[in-house]
Enzyme design. Structure first.
Site, PDB file in Angstrom:
ATOM      1  N   LYS A  90       1.089 -14.202   1.457  1.00  0.00           N
ATOM      2  CA  LYS A  90       1.162 -13.028   1.109  1.00  0.00           C
ATOM      3  C   LYS A  90      -0.070 -12.394   1.050  1.00  0.00           C
ATOM      4  CE  LYS A  90       3.583  -9.454  -1.064  1.00  0.00           C
ATOM      5  NZ  LYS A  90       3.611  -8.855   0.166  1.00  0.00           N
ATOM      6  N   GLN A 111      -7.713 -13.258  -1.504  1.00  0.00           N
ATOM      7  CA  GLN A 111      -6.377 -12.986  -1.923  1.00  0.00           C
ATOM      8  C   GLN A 111      -5.474 -14.494  -2.495  1.00  0.00           C
ATOM      9  OE1 GLN A 111      -5.116  -9.755  -0.586  1.00  0.00           O
ATOM     10  NE2 GLN A 111      -3.484 -10.005  -2.233  1.00  0.00           N
ATOM     11  N   LYS A 114      -6.419 -14.239  -6.195  1.00  0.00           N
ATOM     12  CA  LYS A 114      -5.864 -13.078  -6.766  1.00  0.00           C
ATOM     13  C   LYS A 114      -4.372 -13.347  -7.028  1.00  0.00           C
ATOM     14  CE  LYS A 114      -6.816  -8.884  -5.636  1.00  0.00           C
ATOM     15  NZ  LYS A 114      -6.797  -7.574  -4.938  1.00  0.00           N
ATOM     16  N   LYS A 126      -3.672 -12.697   4.988  1.00  0.00           N
ATOM     17  CA  LYS A 126      -4.265 -11.262   5.470  1.00  0.00           C
ATOM     18  C   LYS A 126      -4.254 -11.199   6.911  1.00  0.00           C
ATOM     19  CE  LYS A 126      -6.082  -7.835   3.501  1.00  0.00           C
ATOM     20  NZ  LYS A 126      -5.768  -7.190   2.179  1.00  0.00           N
ATOM     21  N   GLY A 165       0.941  -3.479   3.164  1.00  0.00           N
ATOM     22  CA  GLY A 165       0.029  -2.482   3.475  1.00  0.00           C
ATOM     23  C   GLY A 165      -1.544  -2.839   3.066  1.00  0.00           C
ATOM     24  N   ASP A 166      -2.251  -2.250   3.754  1.00  0.00           N
ATOM     25  CA  ASP A 166      -3.751  -2.311   3.287  1.00  0.00           C
ATOM     26  C   ASP A 166      -4.371  -1.072   3.890  1.00  0.00           C
ATOM     27  OD1 ASP A 166      -6.084  -3.874   1.930  1.00  0.00           O
ATOM     28  OD2 ASP A 166      -6.834  -3.725   4.087  1.00  0.00           O
ATOM     29  N   THR A 209      -1.015  -0.684  -9.441  1.00  0.00           N
ATOM     30  CA  THR A 209      -2.272  -1.114  -9.581  1.00  0.00           C
ATOM     31  C   THR A 209      -3.200  -0.310 -10.779  1.00  0.00           C
ATOM     32  OG1 THR A 209      -2.281  -1.546  -7.158  1.00  0.00           O
ATOM     33  CG2 THR A 209      -4.554  -1.584  -8.155  1.00  0.00           C
ATOM     34  N   ASN A 240      -4.623   6.743  -5.204  1.00  0.00           N
ATOM     35  CA  ASN A 240      -3.495   6.234  -5.927  1.00  0.00           C
ATOM     36  C   ASN A 240      -3.894   5.377  -7.177  1.00  0.00           C
ATOM     37  OD1 ASN A 240      -2.277   3.163  -5.791  1.00  0.00           O
ATOM     38  ND2 ASN A 240      -0.583   4.663  -5.513  1.00  0.00           N
ATOM     39  N   SER A 376       4.380  -6.302  -5.844  1.00  0.00           N
ATOM     40  CA  SER A 376       4.941  -6.715  -4.579  1.00  0.00           C
ATOM     41  C   SER A 376       5.695  -7.816  -4.735  1.00  0.00           C
ATOM     42  CB  SER A 376       3.704  -6.702  -3.701  1.00  0.00           C
ATOM     43  OG  SER A 376       3.194  -5.580  -3.149  1.00  0.00           O
TER      44      SER A 376
HETATM   45  P1  NDP Z   1      -6.541   5.983  -1.590  1.00  0.00           P
HETATM   46  O1  NDP Z   1      -6.856   6.105  -0.039  1.00  0.00           O
HETATM   47  O2  NDP Z   1      -5.404   6.578  -2.238  1.00  0.00           O
HETATM   48  O3  NDP Z   1      -8.063   6.564  -2.589  1.00  0.00           O
HETATM   49  C1  NDP Z   1      -9.212   6.239  -2.175  1.00  0.00           C
HETATM   50  C2  NDP Z   1     -10.196   7.246  -3.243  1.00  0.00           C
HETATM   51  O4  NDP Z   1     -11.432   6.600  -2.959  1.00  0.00           O
HETATM   52  C3  NDP Z   1     -10.160   8.443  -2.413  1.00  0.00           C
HETATM   53  O5  NDP Z   1     -10.107   9.314  -3.640  1.00  0.00           O
HETATM   54  C4  NDP Z   1     -11.222   8.685  -1.600  1.00  0.00           C
HETATM   55  O6  NDP Z   1     -11.722   9.581  -1.374  1.00  0.00           O
HETATM   56  C5  NDP Z   1     -12.280   8.005  -2.300  1.00  0.00           C
HETATM   57  N1  NDP Z   1     -13.441   7.431  -1.707  1.00  0.00           N
HETATM   58  C6  NDP Z   1     -13.213   6.491  -0.329  1.00  0.00           C
HETATM   59  N2  NDP Z   1     -14.364   6.267   0.034  1.00  0.00           N
HETATM   60  C7  NDP Z   1     -15.135   6.788  -0.789  1.00  0.00           C
HETATM   61  C8  NDP Z   1     -16.918   6.526  -0.780  1.00  0.00           C
HETATM   62  N3  NDP Z   1     -17.248   6.273   0.322  1.00  0.00           N
HETATM   63  N4  NDP Z   1     -17.366   7.366  -1.907  1.00  0.00           N
HETATM   64  C9  NDP Z   1     -16.381   7.779  -2.794  1.00  0.00           C
HETATM   65  N5  NDP Z   1     -15.216   7.814  -3.044  1.00  0.00           N
HETATM   66  C10 NDP Z   1     -14.679   7.208  -1.943  1.00  0.00           C
HETATM   67  O7  NDP Z   1      -6.657   4.085  -1.855  1.00  0.00           O
HETATM   68  P2  NDP Z   1      -6.124   3.541  -3.346  1.00  0.00           P
HETATM   69  O8  NDP Z   1      -6.298   4.354  -4.531  1.00  0.00           O
HETATM   70  O9  NDP Z   1      -5.191   2.938  -2.947  1.00  0.00           O
HETATM   71  O10 NDP Z   1      -7.272   2.352  -3.226  1.00  0.00           O
HETATM   72  C11 NDP Z   1      -8.977   2.555  -3.644  1.00  0.00           C
HETATM   73  C12 NDP Z   1      -9.183   1.111  -3.937  1.00  0.00           C
HETATM   74  O11 NDP Z   1      -8.390   0.182  -4.547  1.00  0.00           O
HETATM   75  C13 NDP Z   1      -9.402   0.235  -2.821  1.00  0.00           C
HETATM   76  O12 NDP Z   1     -10.563  -0.428  -2.761  1.00  0.00           O
HETATM   77  C14 NDP Z   1      -8.312  -0.284  -2.434  1.00  0.00           C
HETATM   78  O13 NDP Z   1      -8.682  -1.631  -1.680  1.00  0.00           O
HETATM   79  C15 NDP Z   1      -8.180  -0.707  -3.888  1.00  0.00           C
HETATM   80  N6  NDP Z   1      -6.769  -1.463  -4.135  1.00  0.00           N
HETATM   81  C16 NDP Z   1      -5.773  -0.847  -3.977  1.00  0.00           C
HETATM   82  C17 NDP Z   1      -4.471  -1.249  -4.429  1.00  0.00           C
HETATM   83  C18 NDP Z   1      -3.216  -0.355  -4.384  1.00  0.00           C
HETATM   84  O14 NDP Z   1      -2.137  -0.626  -4.537  1.00  0.00           O
HETATM   85  N7  NDP Z   1      -3.434   1.047  -3.901  1.00  0.00           N
HETATM   86  C19 NDP Z   1      -4.278  -2.519  -5.016  1.00  0.00           C
HETATM   87  C20 NDP Z   1      -5.423  -3.251  -4.874  1.00  0.00           C
HETATM   88  C21 NDP Z   1      -6.691  -2.757  -4.593  1.00  0.00           C
HETATM   89  P3  NDP Z   1     -11.577  10.631  -0.177  1.00  0.00           P
HETATM   90  O15 NDP Z   1     -10.311  11.322  -0.089  1.00  0.00           O
HETATM   91  O16 NDP Z   1     -12.889  11.532  -0.020  1.00  0.00           O
HETATM   92  O17 NDP Z   1     -11.618   9.615   1.156  1.00  0.00           O
END
Ligand code: NDP
Length: 444
Positions: A90, A111, A114, A126, A165-166, A209, A240, A376
């Protein structure tokens, strides 16, 4: 030579060009040293570490597709099926130009641990492609997803391997991949997670998350004799994870005072107004800068991250390497006593060293953001039962899972002589269950 060093040296010889994977393997192996030393004879006899660091199998394939102008392209597709000792493989699929085998092996290894921490029966995997969905039309993304699945379907299944997804693979891509799987196999089964609610997705997955991050933070804070209520929290990101972390923080009485995007951050001393933020992000698809234009007293700081703002707790929820050693120092100097990682790898190694040296509460990503993969796995359970649970049922299970993760991580750290070091605790707690299952199942 120590068993851990032997294994790492061998990996370096076998995979000299896989820099990301080697770095992750070294970090993980080093932090597993206490448990490896305590069980060295048993582990050596079972060739445990030799097996643990090699994926059970890697599938790589070409993905041919045609763009809207009739031009043909060929991308690379992969699935790393790393470890199935405790359940079907997964882990997410990533579509990004940087994707290669080394990065997917690094993510797959993380993973395994985790997924094990969630306490649910899911192994580690992955996958993905070096395809870049940016600037591609809907039709192009659909054709790419269909071609990708036309090869991948042979190797996955609800009891075999369940991708999600990722980066670059969201609801739209999961839906296209699912449609093609169903068409080819004639099976309506939970082979992917992160699906839409109308075709097998789970309630509370979008929240999982961020909520999970706050649940485990609350546990950690409580165990230290404090309370989340009334604490000032610096959150980064506005996607998110950040949005739902802010929501849960407020429900529990804490005060999130920042959020950010890749352009800059917003500081609202009265606490972030979530309805304004969600309207900007979810409805208008705007930037956090607009928040300060709308909310009196809020400040927008261009080109900076929020780590200079005084806070009790920091929850990085944006992206990798967003806190370096200097940022960590600024946090500590301003009185921050707790960091929990919502994003994957947001703190670089200098930052982690700084937290550990200062002995603040620090929960690493593989434990702190495991709520996403946990829900998930709950989606898989609902699909197998052909049932949909209510929001409260899923949220209640998520809450219990995060409390258990905290307990197991804290216990493991203590049992192996590193009380309070949750980096060591998370790796050992995740590894222990996988190691026991691998030994019990024999040399496979
Ligand atoms: P989103 O794409 O919904 O949001 C990402 C946020 O981070 C946006 O606000 C984005 O801003 C900002 N961001 C991206 N790049 C940068 C940067 N270089 N500097 C500052 N801010 C930045 O992603 P998620 O919220 O889903 O995911 C966020 C993190 O959490 C990732 O690392 C992801 O791998 C991790 N994660 C997410 C999970 C999930 O269920 N969604 C599960 C486990 C981990 P902008 O709009 O400018 O790009």
């Amino acid at each position: 030579m120590s068993y851990v060093k032997e294994i790492y040296d061998n990996l370096q010889k076998k995979h000299p060009y896989e820099t990301e994977f080697l770095e992750a393997a070294k970090r993980i192996l080093d932090s597993l040293s206490p448990i490896v030393e305590a069980n060295e004879d048993l582990y050596r006899k079972n060739a445990l570490l030799e097996r643990f660091v090699e994926p059970e199998r890697i599938i790589s394939f070409r993905v041919p597709w045609t763009d809207d102008n009739g031009v043909n392209h060929v991308n690379l597709g992969y699935r790393v099926q790393f470890n199935s000792a405790i359940g079907p493989y997964k882990g997410g699929l990533r579509f990004h130009p940087s994707v290669n085998q080394s990065i997917l092996k690094f993510l797959g290894l993380e993973q395994i641990l985790k997924n094990s921490l969630t306490g649910l029966p899911i192994g580690g995997g992955k996958g993905g492609s070096d395809f870049d969905p940016h600037g591609r039309s809907d039709a192009e993304v659909m054709r790419f997803c269909q071609s990708f699945m036309t090869e991948l379907y042979k190797y996955i299944g609800k009891d075999v391997d369940v991708p999600a997804g990722d980066i670059g693979v969201g609801g739209r891509e999961v839906a296209y991949l699912y449609g093609q799987y169903k068409r080819i196999t004639n099976l309506y089964e939970g082979v992917l997670t992160g699906k839409g609610l109308s075709f097998g997705g789970s309630l509370a997955r979008p929240e999982a998350t961020g909520y999970g991050l706050v649940y485990i933070t609350a546990e950690m804070v409580k165990a230290a004799g404090k309370d989340l209520a009334g604490k000032r929290v610096c959150v980064s990101g506005s996607g998110n994870v950040a949005q739902y972390a802010i929501q849960k923080l407020q429900q529990l009485g804490a005060k999130p005072v920042t959020c950010s995007d890749s352009n800059g951050y917003v500081y609202d001393p009265d606490g972030i107004k979530l309805d304004v933020l969600m309207d900007i992000k979810q409805v208008r698809r705007g930037r956090v800068k607009e928040y300060a234009d709308q909310v009196p007293g809020a400040q927008y700081v261009d080109g900076k991250r929020p780590w200079g703002v005084a806070c009790d707790i920091a929850l990085p929820c944006a992206t990798q390497n967003e806190i370096n050693g200097a940022d960590a120092k600024a946090l500590l100097d301003n009185g921050c006593w707790c960091v929990a990682e919502g994003a994957n790898m947001p703190s670089d190694s200098d930052a982690i060293d700084a937290y550990l040296a200062a002995k603040i509460l620090f929960m690493p990503a593989k434990a702190a953001n495991a709520g996403g993969v946990a829900v998930s796995a709950l989606e898989m359970s609902q699909n197998s039962q052909r049932l949909s649970w209510t929001f409260d049922e899923v949220d209640g299970k998520l809450h219990d899972i995060m409390k258990n993760i905290y307990k197991n991580v804290a216990d493991a750290a203590k049992r192996y002589g590193h009380e309070g070091n949750f980096v060591v605790g998370a790796n050992i707690a995740g590894f222990e269950k996988v190691a026991n299952a691998m030994i019990a199942q024999g040399l496979v």
